[in-house]
Scaffold this motif. Structure first.
Motif, mmCIF file in Angstrom:
data_model
loop_
_atom_site.group_PDB
_atom_site.id
_atom_site.type_symbol
_atom_site.label_atom_id
_atom_site.label_comp_id
_atom_site.label_asym_id
_atom_site.label_seq_id
_atom_site.Cartn_x
_atom_site.Cartn_y
_atom_site.Cartn_z
ATOM 1 N N UNK B 35 30.814 -5.795 -42.846
ATOM 2 C CA UNK B 35 32.285 -6.315 -42.186
ATOM 3 C C UNK B 35 32.560 -4.945 -41.070
ATOM 4 N N UNK B 36 32.031 -4.268 -40.828
ATOM 5 C CA UNK B 36 32.238 -3.369 -39.851
ATOM 6 C C UNK B 36 31.821 -3.593 -38.421
ATOM 7 N N UNK B 37 32.952 -3.780 -37.614
ATOM 8 C CA UNK B 37 33.705 -3.770 -36.965
ATOM 9 C C UNK B 37 32.796 -3.942 -35.259
ATOM 10 N N UNK B 38 31.439 -3.080 -35.233
ATOM 11 C CA UNK B 38 30.790 -2.616 -33.604
ATOM 12 C C UNK B 38 29.573 -2.796 -34.614
ATOM 13 N N UNK B 39 28.921 -4.300 -35.085
ATOM 14 C CA UNK B 39 28.037 -3.983 -36.047
ATOM 15 C C UNK B 39 27.493 -4.806 -34.213
ATOM 16 N N UNK B 40 26.031 -4.269 -33.824
ATOM 17 C CA UNK B 40 25.813 -5.295 -32.188
ATOM 18 C C UNK B 40 24.196 -5.486 -33.637
ATOM 19 N N UNK B 41 24.365 -6.906 -32.783
ATOM 20 C CA UNK B 41 23.448 -7.966 -33.283
ATOM 21 C C UNK B 41 22.172 -8.230 -32.934
ATOM 22 N N UNK B 42 20.948 -8.148 -33.532
ATOM 23 C CA UNK B 42 19.869 -8.130 -33.204
ATOM 24 C C UNK B 42 19.344 -9.199 -32.729
ATOM 25 N N UNK B 43 18.699 -8.541 -31.898
ATOM 26 C CA UNK B 43 18.434 -9.889 -31.090
ATOM 27 C C UNK B 43 16.843 -10.897 -32.068
ATOM 28 N N UNK B 97 -0.848 -10.543 -34.539
ATOM 29 C CA UNK B 97 -1.627 -9.006 -34.066
ATOM 30 C C UNK B 97 -0.275 -8.290 -32.896
ATOM 31 N N UNK B 98 -1.415 -7.304 -32.540
ATOM 32 C CA UNK B 98 -0.298 -5.913 -31.944
ATOM 33 C C UNK B 98 0.329 -6.472 -30.945
ATOM 34 N N UNK B 99 -0.934 -7.073 -29.514
ATOM 35 C CA UNK B 99 -0.508 -8.242 -28.900
ATOM 36 C C UNK B 99 0.606 -8.911 -29.160
ATOM 37 N N UNK B 100 0.246 -9.469 -29.819
ATOM 38 C CA UNK B 100 1.753 -10.274 -30.003
ATOM 39 C C UNK B 100 3.329 -10.498 -30.641
ATOM 40 N N UNK B 101 3.265 -8.667 -31.399
ATOM 41 C CA UNK B 101 4.761 -8.039 -31.122
ATOM 42 C C UNK B 101 4.548 -7.367 -30.065
ATOM 43 N N UNK B 102 3.497 -7.437 -28.847
ATOM 44 C CA UNK B 102 4.083 -6.870 -27.684
ATOM 45 C C UNK B 102 4.638 -8.310 -26.734
ATOM 46 N N UNK B 103 3.956 -9.160 -27.030
ATOM 47 C CA UNK B 103 4.854 -10.047 -26.271
ATOM 48 C C UNK B 103 6.350 -10.583 -26.658
ATOM 49 N N UNK B 104 6.596 -10.415 -28.163
ATOM 50 C CA UNK B 104 7.840 -10.693 -28.816
ATOM 51 C C UNK B 104 8.508 -9.793 -28.380
ATOM 52 N N UNK B 105 7.919 -8.730 -27.547
ATOM 53 C CA UNK B 105 8.975 -7.580 -27.192
ATOM 54 C C UNK B 105 9.661 -7.471 -25.897
ATOM 55 N N UNK B 106 8.362 -7.737 -25.109
ATOM 56 C CA UNK B 106 8.986 -8.636 -23.772
ATOM 57 C C UNK B 106 10.656 -9.730 -23.287
ATOM 58 N N UNK B 107 9.854 -10.420 -24.799
ATOM 59 C CA UNK B 107 10.975 -11.715 -24.740
ATOM 60 C C UNK B 107 12.331 -11.011 -25.335
ATOM 61 N N UNK B 108 12.437 -9.595 -25.196
ATOM 62 C CA UNK B 108 13.361 -8.988 -26.286
ATOM 63 C C UNK B 108 13.923 -9.536 -27.305
ATOM 64 N N UNK B 109 12.889 -10.056 -28.084
ATOM 65 C CA UNK B 109 13.198 -10.069 -29.449
ATOM 66 C C UNK B 109 12.608 -8.529 -30.530
ATOM 67 N N UNK B 110 13.734 -8.711 -31.480
ATOM 68 C CA UNK B 110 13.347 -6.733 -31.756
ATOM 69 C C UNK B 110 13.583 -7.659 -33.773
ATOM 70 N N UNK B 111 13.641 -8.290 -33.728
ATOM 71 C CA UNK B 111 12.931 -9.511 -34.787
ATOM 72 C C UNK B 111 12.491 -10.615 -34.725
ATOM 73 N N UNK B 112 11.611 -11.354 -35.687
ATOM 74 C CA UNK B 112 10.790 -12.466 -35.788
ATOM 75 C C UNK B 112 10.695 -12.948 -36.564
ATOM 76 N N UNK B 113 10.860 -14.847 -37.186
ATOM 77 C CA UNK B 113 10.594 -15.042 -38.102
ATOM 78 C C UNK B 113 10.049 -16.515 -37.940
ATOM 79 N N UNK B 114 9.184 -15.992 -38.036
ATOM 80 C CA UNK B 114 7.769 -17.131 -38.296
ATOM 81 C C UNK B 114 7.080 -18.035 -38.853
ATOM 82 N N UNK B 115 6.680 -19.358 -39.319
ATOM 83 C CA UNK B 115 6.131 -19.734 -40.248
ATOM 84 C C UNK B 115 4.656 -20.711 -40.555
ATOM 85 N N UNK B 116 5.029 -21.498 -41.652
ATOM 86 C CA UNK B 116 4.071 -22.183 -41.089
ATOM 87 C C UNK B 116 4.473 -23.458 -41.915
ATOM 88 N N UNK B 117 3.796 -24.740 -41.629
ATOM 89 C CA UNK B 117 4.388 -26.109 -42.568
ATOM 90 C C UNK B 117 2.803 -26.648 -42.667
#
Lengths: 228, 442
Positions: B35-43, B97-117
């Motif tokens: 409820x804090x007013x100025x919480x920045x939304x995490x990409x 892998x490490x390179x994959x995290x770097x790729x997501x960083x390039x996209x601007x993501x700071x959090x990532x949710x992924x999965x397998x079905x």
């Protein structure tokens, strides 16, 4: 840790603690655990007005996990019918509900607006948030009393109504107050109170569906219907 | 103390830092004040799930879309547009892998949710993981086995679990709201999920069925119906589709509010001359009258600890919100402004009571007051009436009814934000929402 961080921390603890206490039991097996979700669909019988068992599209087996199936669509064919059970209630509800199902009693006026208004009796209107009778309302009720005196076999139900402005339960209470003020005035004019029942519909049955002062004034009213 | 991955990036404006560790909670938990007013939304990036089998394609899309919607509706995340994602989810390994995290960083993501079905005949096996992209670490991982039709449910459960991991309180996604829908001259009960999906009619009595309220276990709905001619209190069993009479005394029978322990019920009855509030022992049907005066006393709501009851009375002239002890003692008035206050609803975390009141232009709006009546705060704004507040089980959202789009409809509002999401189907005239107190599924 900075001062404002501590403050936030304290707030967060209150937030978390209070909510955890209010929440139901833990939903999922901890990290990496396997959670089994029961199948969604089930078929039940519902005693419909027709008495025919029907397939329901809600899963009744586990209400918390009970899910509407995708096939059910938006308009939703599911629904409990108007008829209720006269059998003994389940043990869990034994203390809570009445033993006697309402279908052994005679429903009356179940459909809103279906009760027959009495032609010789005019409705009366009220000021906003008021149950006191206006001069005009009293004058109308004096005519109504004459009609009731001339028709001694007639039994009526006085229905109190409110406009849409206001909260549900308060308006039901206000509508009852209006119906009772109306019925009391008729009693004061010599009408036997045993000939009159009282019901409040709150804001649920407007005469005029509009959202303006003209509609609201029409909807703040007491109506007279034949007692069945 | 574990450094919160969410703490980073929130200091840019020097405003609010999210890091805090609860003393009484599990030592490793990180808590965020939503409820804090100025919480920045995490990409956050949520790619389509990796398909173990080709017939899991639909499920993988539904899961990802549901997760995006849930995380987007929370105040924590800004879900990044999947069009910008660089990684092929079908080729990348589940564990980045490490390179994959770097790729997501390039996209601007700071959090990532992924999965397998994986699909096995009529059931799904879903593995979901949440990652901190900067720390390259897994925050949460879960595996679910579910019927093939339950992919949305799985997504809701994982979103709720991620919110619990981050804030200490599970998310409310997948929970349901009952409400009243106009059907010709009748009013019927209906049910919808908090995201507006799976709308259903619950009754077709052809009468007025109004003012619903859930039992604590979510198995039953108390409601008032006129099917017997007057305002009587009924109970709808959602398992058997049977209705039962709870109270049919002369006059008004309404409210039907389960105590927090589920053993008692609050009712409003006018059998003694005018509407008074009663407490009923559900095992014995023993009644205790809690209010004693000639004015209107209606709309009781329990405090979460069951020790106090907020209600509405016009004992001082116009309807206002009051609070009393569970025996009717220690009556205290909470609202003083406005000519009509009602519908009090005690929040799940006990610190606030939501209610309907009038703004300075005479428009009905939703307000909050603390249980001591020290401070009131307006929650909704606008030119059209908004009322009937009901809390989500986690206290993060309110459902309300509003005329804001002309016809009365049900909306979900996140506390602290003026974002109204209509959840009742378009075309329905809907009112009187009541939020199931159980987090789905239990």
């Amino acid at each position: 840790m900075k001062r404002n961080e501590w403050w936030l921390g304290a707030m967060a603890v209150v937030l978390a603690g209070g909510l955890l206490a209010a929440c139901s039991k833990k939903q999922v097996v901890e990290g990496g655990g396997v959670t089994q979700i029961p199948s969604a669909t089930a078929t039940t019988e519902a005693g419909g007005a027709t008495g025919a068992p029907r397939e329901q599209t809600l899963s009744p087996s586990s209400p918390e996990g009970g899910r509407a199936t995708a096939e059910g669509g938006q308009s939703g064919a599911a629904g409990a019918s108007s008829s209720t059970s006269s059998e003994a209630p389940p043990k869990e509800l034994a203390g809570l509900v009445e033993k006697r199902g309402p279908d052994v009693l005679k429903p009356s006026g179940s459909t809103p607006g279906s009760a027959e208004p009495v032609a010789g009796l005019s409705r009366v209107h009220f000021d906003f948030d008021q149950s006191a009778l206006t001069a005009a309302a009293k004058s109308t009720l004096e005519k109504n009393a004459k009609f009731l005196t001339a028709n001694p076999g007639l039994r009526i139900r006085v229905e109190g109504h409110c406009d849409e402005r206001g909260t549900t339960e308060y308006n039901i209470a206000l509508g009852e107050r209006r119906a009772k003020a109306t019925s009391q005035y008729l009693t004061d004019l010599g009408i036997d109170p045993n000939r009159m029942g009282v019901t409040s519909y709150g804001k649920e049955v407007p005469l005029d569906p509009g959202h303006d002062e003209a509609a609201w004034a029409k909807n703040r009213r007491a109506e007279f219907v034949k007692f069945q | 103390m574990r450094q919160s991955w969410l703490a980073r990036g929130c200091g840019a404006l020097g405003a609010v830092v999210l890091l805090a560790v609860a003393v009484s909670a599990p030592a490793d938990k990180v808590f965020i004040d939503l409820n804090a007013p100025s919480v920045r939304r995490l990409p956050l990036a949520v790619p389509v799930l990796k398909q173990g089998t080709t017939d899991a394609a639909t499920a993988s899309v539904v899961l990802a879309e549901t997760l995006r919607a849930d995380f987007g509706a929370s105040s924590l995340f800004e879900v990044l547009d999947p069009k910008g994602y660089l990684e092929d989810p079908q080729r990348a390994p589940l564990q980045p892998e490490a390179s994959s995290f770097e790729t997501w960083k390039t996209v601007g993501a700071e959090a990532l949710v992924k999965g397998r079905v994986d699909r096995d005949r009529d059931s799904l096996v879903v593995e979901l993981r949440a990652y901190d992209v900067f720390r390259r670490s897994q925050l949460l991982g879960k595996r679910y086995t579910a019927a093939a039709s339950e992919s949305r449910t799985v997504a809701h459960m994982f979103a709720n679990a991620v919110l619990e991991e981050l804030t200490g309180t599970p998310g409310p996604f997948g929970t349901r709201i009952a409400y009243v829908v106009q059907q010709g001259k009748s009013k019927e009960l209906a049910l919808v999920e908090m995201d507006g999906s799976n709308a259903k009619r619950l009754t077709k009595a052809g009468s007025l069925s109004i003012n619903p309220s859930w039992s604590r276990d979510g198995k039953y709905l108390y409601y008032t119906s006129y099917m017997m001619g007057g305002a009587d209190l009924f109970l709808l069993d959602l398992a058997s589709w049977k209705t039962w009479v709870v109270s049919r005394t002369p006059g008004i029978n309404m409210s039907g509010r389960d105590s927090p322990d589920g053993k008692e019920l609050l009712l409003t009855l006018s059998k003694d001359g005018n509407p008074e509030i009663y407490r009923m022992d559900k095992a014995t049907r023993g009644f205790t009258r809690l209010t004693q005066n000639r004015s209107i006393d209606v709309a009781p709501t329990w405090s979460p600890d069951g020790k106090r009851i907020a209600f509405v009375s016009d004992r001082n002239g116009s309807p206002h919100v009051f609070v009393m002890g569970r025996d009717g003692d220690r009556v205290k008035r909470l609202t003083f402004s406005g000519s009509h206050n009602g519908d009090p609803e005690w929040s799940p975390k006990a610190d606030l009571i939501a209610y309907t009141g009038k703004d300075d232009k005479g428009v009905f709006q939703v307000f909050l007051v603390d249980p001591e009546g020290r401070e009131t705060r307006q929650v909704t704004f606008g030119p059209k009436d908004t009322m009937d507040p009901t809390w989500s089980p986690d206290g993060r959202f309110l459902a309300v009814s509003s005329l804001r789009d002309g016809k009365s409809a049900i909306y979900v509002v996140r506390l602290g934000a003026q974002e109204f999401r209509r959840i009742s189907p378009g075309g329905e005239e809907a009112s009187q929402p009541t939020w199931c107190p159980r987090v789905f599924p239990s």
